[in-house]
Design an enzyme around this catalytic site. Structure first.
Site, short mmCIF file in Angstrom:
data_model
loop_
_atom_site.label_atom_id
_atom_site.label_comp_id
_atom_site.label_asym_id
_atom_site.label_seq_id
_atom_site.Cartn_x
_atom_site.Cartn_y
_atom_site.Cartn_z
CD GLU A 94 -19.30 -17.03 75.44
OE1 GLU A 94 -19.21 -16.87 74.20
OE2 GLU A 94 -20.37 -16.96 76.06
CB CYS A 107 -18.94 -10.25 83.54
SG CYS A 107 -20.14 -11.56 83.89
CB CYS A 114 -24.22 -23.63 85.24
SG CYS A 114 -25.08 -23.12 86.75
CB CYS A 118 -31.82 -20.67 85.94
SG CYS A 118 -31.18 -20.57 87.62
CB CYS A 121 -29.73 -19.09 82.69
SG CYS A 121 -27.98 -18.67 82.72
CB CYS A 335 -27.67 -10.93 82.56
SG CYS A 335 -26.97 -9.53 83.37
N1 SAH Z 1 -25.08 -18.68 89.10
C1 SAH Z 1 -24.98 -17.34 89.59
C2 SAH Z 1 -24.09 -16.48 88.73
C3 SAH Z 1 -24.68 -16.14 87.37
S1 SAH Z 1 -24.93 -14.44 87.32
C4 SAH Z 1 -26.36 -16.75 89.76
O1 SAH Z 1 -27.32 -17.43 89.45
O2 SAH Z 1 -26.47 -15.66 90.28
C5 SAH Z 1 -25.90 -14.20 85.90
C6 SAH Z 1 -27.14 -13.42 86.22
O3 SAH Z 1 -27.93 -13.32 85.02
C7 SAH Z 1 -28.02 -14.16 87.22
O4 SAH Z 1 -28.70 -13.24 88.01
C8 SAH Z 1 -28.97 -14.88 86.30
O5 SAH Z 1 -30.12 -15.30 86.96
C9 SAH Z 1 -29.23 -13.81 85.27
N2 SAH Z 1 -29.80 -14.32 84.03
C10 SAH Z 1 -29.77 -15.57 83.55
N3 SAH Z 1 -30.42 -15.65 82.36
C11 SAH Z 1 -30.89 -14.41 82.11
C12 SAH Z 1 -31.62 -13.85 81.04
N4 SAH Z 1 -32.01 -14.58 80.00
N5 SAH Z 1 -31.90 -12.53 81.09
C13 SAH Z 1 -31.50 -11.77 82.13
N6 SAH Z 1 -30.79 -12.24 83.17
C14 SAH Z 1 -30.50 -13.55 83.16
#
Ligand code: SAH
Length: 347
Positions: A94, A107, A114, A118, A121, A335
């Protein structure tokens, strides 16, 4: 996947020039080809100012196709667009286009899936399938612009995947998208986000790209951070801050901390104070993100009053802090909501 062919859109202008020279072609041909590629052609047949024989020779050696849109969703709330692209091997990722006052931002995803795990996520559910190639990331930008008709001025590497876990391909993509005769998007208009693979920070710092490094911090203490972000285990917040400090010293570029606010997990007053201390140490800007909904996750967003209190504590400590506006929530484009799909899941 590409029948042993080289993806021609992964080649930089000087690499393309070398290839065409080796084929006995005059120098201006490489420029013609690069210009067609940058315009988003879907095949060599469209390169009408090249002799037919050369077009055929190129088609035998190189892979070139326009990516297929499997699904396109447009947010009714804010006009955010989410694309699901079919890749050549049947995987799908996406890409999101957001409209801001300062310009349109895309984006992009950097991996199919991945492996960072986390807990909050959606992109990590199902793990890593494979790396994205430079041309695939370039095409996310190029074809989002072509399809939407919106001129893209900014790129954030904040879609599916961990960019520093696909280091070489991501660096090549950055060079490609930065080409003056290509998409010509300046490094200062690009943000790279990482969960904190500290062992790659020095290498990135040495390149001294003028992009913005965003660090997904999400917790200021090891106990909490290791619990929600496995990437913290074996590295730790102290090591992360040291790496940030060295990066800032090497590039002079301020780092951004991303901090998703999770109810009862990372939103206490003590955590605000610790976060403030980290941010001040490396002159970081803090971006608070109200946690977005992910079906499979047990976490809830911090209530608005607590978020404001947390923000106030940071401000009083002298930290530069903003709250990120969530875009595209009605189409799961915010995000942490992007996920890999199989093309077989075609709607
Ligand atoms: N792997 C990289 C790039 C992903 S960026 C990283 O971790 O930075 C996506 C961003 O959204 C990251 O900051 C991630 O931690 C955040 N994110 C993931 N799940 C989320 C959620 N449920 N709500 C808000 N932000 C989230």
């Amino acid at each position: 996947m590409l029948d042993g062919k080289i993806a021609i859109r992964s080649l930089l202008p000087d690499e393309l020039a070398g290839e065409l020279r080796a084929m006995g072609e005059p120098a201006y041909r490489a420029q013609q080809v690069f210009s067609w590629l940058s315009r988003g052609v879907g095949g060599f047949g469209e390169m009408t100012n090249l002799p037919r024989q050369l077009r055929e020779k190129l088609a035998e050696r190189y892979y070139l196709a326009a990516p297929v849109v499997l699904r396109k969703q447009v947010s009714r709330r804010d006009g955010t667009i989410k694309y699901l692209w079919e890749l050549a091997d049947g995987n799908a990722v996406e890409t999101v286009v957001m409209r801001y006052h300062h310009g349109n931002t895309v984006c992009i995803s950097t991996q199919v899936g991945c492996r960072q795990g986390c807990a909050f996520c959606a992109s990590t559910i199902g793990g890593l399938v494979r790396q994205l190639e430079p041309y695939e990331m370039l095409e996310e930008v190029m074809f989002s612009q072509l399809d939407s008709g919106l001129r893209i001025s900014n790129i954030v590497l904040m879609g599916i995947g961990e960019p520093l876990d696909n280091f070489d391909n991501v660096m090549k993509f950055l060079k490609l998208v930065n080409c003056p005769r290509g998409m010509d998007i300046g490094m200062r208009h690009i943000s790279l986000s990482t969960c904190g693979l500290t062992e790659r920070f020095d290498k990135l710092g040495e390149l001294n790209l003028q992009l913005t490094l965003s660090v997904s911090l999400h917790a200021p203490d090891d106990e909490t951070r290791s619990q929600i972000m496995p990437a913290n285990r074996g590295r730790g917040v102290e090591q992360l801050m040291d790496a940030c400090e060295r990066y800032y010293a090497a590039t002079g570029r301020r780092i951004s901390f991303e901090y998703a606010m999770i109810d009862g997990v990372n939103d206490s007053d003590g955590q605000a104070r610790l976060l403030a201390a980290h941010a001040k140490r490396v002159a970081a800007h803090v971006n608070l993100i109200p946690l977005n909904h992910v079906e499979e996750s047990r976490f809830e967003p911090t209530p608005p009053e607590r978020l404001q209190r947390f923000k106030g504590l940071l401000e009083r400590a002298g930290v530069n802090v903003t709250v990120r506006r969530s875009l595209g929530g009605d189409i799961d484009a915010s995000c942490g909501q992007l996920r890999k799909k199989a093309a077989a899941g075609r709607a």
